[in-house]
Design an enzyme around this catalytic site. Structure first.
Site, PDB file in Angstrom:
ATOM      1  CB  SER A  29      -0.929   0.005   1.223  1.00 44.47           C
ATOM      2  OG  SER A  29      -0.198  -0.244   2.403  1.00 44.47           O
ATOM      3  CG  ASP A  74       2.330  -6.717   1.183  1.00 43.30           C
ATOM      4  OD1 ASP A  74       2.075  -7.914   1.002  1.00 43.30           O
ATOM      5  OD2 ASP A  74       1.500  -5.802   1.029  1.00 43.30           O
ATOM      6  CD  GLU A 119      -2.329  -8.761  -2.810  1.00 49.34           C
ATOM      7  OE1 GLU A 119      -2.881  -8.926  -3.913  1.00 49.34           O
ATOM      8  OE2 GLU A 119      -2.127  -7.640  -2.314  1.00 49.34           O
ATOM      9  CD  GLU A 165      -7.514  -5.439   1.455  1.00 50.13           C
ATOM     10  OE1 GLU A 165      -6.397  -5.992   1.454  1.00 50.13           O
ATOM     11  OE2 GLU A 165      -7.710  -4.297   1.015  1.00 50.13           O
TER      12      GLU A 165
HETATM   13  O1  KIV Z   1      -0.442  -3.422   1.541  1.00 50.58           O
HETATM   14  C1  KIV Z   1      -1.124  -3.385   2.561  1.00 50.58           C
HETATM   15  O2  KIV Z   1      -1.160  -2.413   3.312  1.00 50.58           O
HETATM   16  C2  KIV Z   1      -1.928  -4.549   2.860  1.00 50.58           C
HETATM   17  C3  KIV Z   1      -2.937  -4.417   3.956  1.00 50.58           C
HETATM   18  C4  KIV Z   1      -4.091  -3.665   3.443  1.00 50.58           C
HETATM   19  C5  KIV Z   1      -3.334  -5.726   4.526  1.00 50.58           C
HETATM   20  O3  KIV Z   1      -1.809  -5.566   2.225  1.00 50.58           O
END
Ligand code: KIV
Length: 276
Positions: A46, A84, A116, A183
């Site tokens: 994000s 992530d 994901e 989510e």
């Molecule tokens: O990238 C992010 O912030 C996320 C969250 C919304 C779980 O994947």
């Protein structure tokens, strides 16, 4: 306080203690999140939206993620740092996915990675786990699939997609993830998934039955001017406060009242005299 580990999180689910997670992308905010006792810091992709100003997360690269993960890891003394995995970092091949997951640990200083997807990611997740890297799953509205979904839409509202999400969650648990982000999933479906799993669920727009919650920090602090989803609660409204400070600074510099004498440094009179 010791570092939060996967077994601490498992125990929290077993003893019905809620798990807290927030995103962070830089040293200063991550240090505050860590001091506040938040269990997990997600260096989310994000960052594409709230830090880099992209429309979605698809343009975020591994190098972007490592850069920000390093800053967050320097700040996080107790919280578990989760990196992530960005779009295309785990889709092309399993060896590439393992190499990229390893970069989060080796270069970024993270303790785990998140990626994901559901059943289609099982082989990739197993390979990353074989490299001794703990993995968080992420199902429901997975933002990297925005074009496939045709927009940012709640997932699992009909029987077929709800059943698929339950299957996905179970497949991820069997593959060995230690936690799953849900989510934008209906509250009662998230409840059902949470009850069926032994690993904790972390909800974002998935209601209060999840074992934990995550929010994007810029959204919950009211620092982001873009679209804010319905599931976000603003715990602060920092944007007007920051704007007021910026305008006061501009005004004072322009009128000459900042800096004042108290913001300057002195020089000895005899040194000054010899200068002229
Ligand atoms: O990238 C992010 O912030 C996320 C969250 C919304 C779980 O994947």
């Amino acid at each position: 306080m010791a570092r939060i580990t996967t077994s601490v999180l498992r125990d929290k689910k077993a003893t019905k203690q809620k798990i807290t997670m927030l995103t962070s992308y830089d040293y200063s905010l991550a240090a505050m999140v860590d001091s506040a006792g938040i269990d997990m810091i997600l260096v989310g992709d994000s960052l594409g939206n709230v830090i880099l100003g992209y429309e979605n997360t698809l343009a975020v690269t591994m190098d972007d993620m490592i850069h920000h993960t390093r800053a967050v890891s320097r700040a996080a003394k107790n919280a578990m740092v989760v990196g992530d995995m960005p779009f295309l970092s785990y889709h092309v091949s399993i060896p590439e996915a393992v190499r990229n997951a390893g970069r989060f640990i080796q270069e970024g200083g993270a303790q785990a990675v998140k990626l994901e997807g559901g059943q289609e990611r099982v082989d990739t997740i197993k390979a990353i786990l074989d490299a001794q890297i703990p993995v968080v799953g992420h199902i429901g509205l997975t933002p990297q699939s925005v074009h496939q979904f045709g927009g940012f839409k709640v997932q699992g509202k009909d029987l077929e997609t709800a059943r698929k999400l339950i299957k996905d969650a179970k497949a991820l648990e069997e593959a060995g993830v230690f936690s799953i982000v849900l989510e934008a999933v209906p509250t009662d479906l998230a409840k059902r998934i949470t009850e069926e799993l032994t690993v904790p669920t972390i909800g974002i727009g998935a209601g209060h039955y999840c074992d934990g919650q995550v929010l994007v920090i810029n959204d919950m602090l009211g620092m982001f001017g873009g679209h804010i989803p319905k599931f976000v609660k603003k715990y602060a409204d920092l944007q007007p406060i920051i704007m007021e400070a910026l305008q006061a600074y501009r005004r004072e510099v322009e009128e000459g009242s900042f800096p004042g004498p108290e913001h300057g440094y002195t020089i000895a009179d005899d040194v000054l005299e010899k200068l002229y």
